[in-house]
Write an enzyme that holds these catalytic residues in place. Structure first.
Site, short mmCIF file in Angstrom:
data_model
loop_
_atom_site.label_atom_id
_atom_site.label_comp_id
_atom_site.label_asym_id
_atom_site.label_seq_id
_atom_site.Cartn_x
_atom_site.Cartn_y
_atom_site.Cartn_z
N GLY A 290 0.80 -1.22 0.00
CA GLY A 290 0.00 0.00 0.00
C GLY A 290 0.83 1.26 0.00
O GLY A 290 0.35 2.33 0.43
N SER B 207 5.00 -5.59 -1.99
CA SER B 207 5.17 -4.15 -2.19
C SER B 207 5.75 -3.51 -0.92
O SER B 207 6.83 -3.90 -0.49
CB SER B 207 3.85 -3.53 -2.61
OG SER B 207 4.02 -2.19 -3.03
#
Length: 349
Positions: free
Chosen positions: A88, A168
């Site tokens: 995120g 991520s």
């Protein structure tokens, strides 16, 4: 139609009531942090062992963890444990991300923990007195891993067989937890999928944030600021670093990683469908298109003297997606390759 029943687990941190259906037990949004304020240092929550907690309800906006287990999981079952850390961009994400829920793993005999942490300013602005490589968001994960070590056996998991999987920003966090000054033995191996680091440290960007915030970068100032002011400041700050990670741990130093086995992953077409990448790649071939791709690639961190060689290789792979590939290579693959080359432990890419 599947039936839903309740299931009870007695752990050192308390008694947890979850739900059981379709061969999987679910324990949602378990509190593990004591956070008297949004910007407080990470501290473990302390509860009486006999305290009963309702873990049947998802609370995705809380900093918590959720657990999925096989329905036959019992203390001493010694199922392998996966701790998933969400991505995120260090701006968003939740421990209840439905894309990473643990049904499939549980049906294959794996206990899965989805771990939440503070993002944005709350997790990644450094204040005076903070250790140079310390961030509250990563400390949250450290406390969560300690909770797992103390409690996961009650859920049927093996605390000596924990694998961290991060995607991520979660992969960035997983690698940061591997640092020698952070690693505490709470996991055996790491899978880091598309890690992404800021190119500059927070100390190098502190002056920019100070200008946008209009107040000193201190815990007191941020605690007193209204949510509206913080939101406006973050928007300005993020826009300033739109071609990079605005927040996150930095600088990345793979030689500082502990000797922990790590699997690193990225994809060639990571940003083929990114809006900016599609816009540039869909332009009619011209001097302007070639200029904008080169200029943007260098702004995103590709060395000017390396661009022609990189462009030659990128065109050989997929000449129609040069900008999309540039975003993926500069924002993701550079860190994967660097960690793969320099990490001291066993490494696979």
């Amino acid at each position: 139609m599947s039936t839903v029943s309740t299931v009870i687990v007695k752990a050192p941190a308390g008694i947890y009531q979850g739900l059981s259906h379709d061969g999987v037990n679910f324990f949602h949004s378990i509190d593990f942090l004591d956070l008297p304020t949004r910007f407080a240092p990470a501290q473990p929550a302390e509860f009486a062992p006999e305290q009963l907690f309702d873990a049947t309800v998802e609370r995705p906006h809380e900093i918590a963890l959720s657990i999925s287990t096989p329905d036959d999981a019992r203390p001493g079952s010694d199922h392998p444990v996966v701790v998933y850390i969400h991505g995120g961009r260090f701006e968003s994400g939740t421990h209840e991300d439905p894309r990473a829920e643990g049904t499939a793993n549980a049906r294959h005999g794996v206990v899965q923990v989805q771990l939440g942490y503070r993002v944005g300013f709350e997790g990644f602005v450094q204040f005076p007195g903070d250790e140079p490589h310390a961030y509250r968001g990563i400390d949250d994960c450290q406390v969560g891993l300690e909770w797992v070590q103390k409690n996961i056996e009650a859920f049927g998991g093996d605390p000596t067989n924990v694998t961290i999987i991060g995607q991520s920003a979660g992969a960035t966090t997983a690698l940061w937890l591997m640092r020698k000054d952070h690693y505490r033995g709470g996991f055996r191996r790491v899978i880091a999928i598309s890690p992404c680091y800021p190119r500059h440290s927070f100390a190098q960007r502190k002056g920019t944030l100070r200008a946008f915030f209009g107040k000193p970068i201190t815990r007191r100032s941020f605690e007193k600021a209204s949510p509206k002011r913080l939101k406006r400041t973050f928007k300005l700050f993020r826009t300033r670093y739109i071609l990079d990670m605005a927040l996150g741990p930095a600088p990345f130093q793979p030689e500082e990683l502990a000797d922990v086995p790590v699997l690193l992953a990225s994809t060639r077409d990571e940003f083929y469908h990114d809006i900016g990448g599609k816009w540039a790649d869909n332009l009619k071939d011209s001097f302007f298109k070639r200029w904008i791709i080169k200029k943007t690639s260098i702004l995103m961190g590709l060395r000017k003297e390396s661009y022609d060689l990189w462009k030659f290789a990128a065109d050989k792979i997929d000449p129609t997606r040069t900008m999309g590939r540039s975003i993926g290579d500069t924002q993701i693959r550079r860190w994967v390759a660097w960690a793969g080359d320099a990490a001291p432990g066993d490494t696979w890419m």
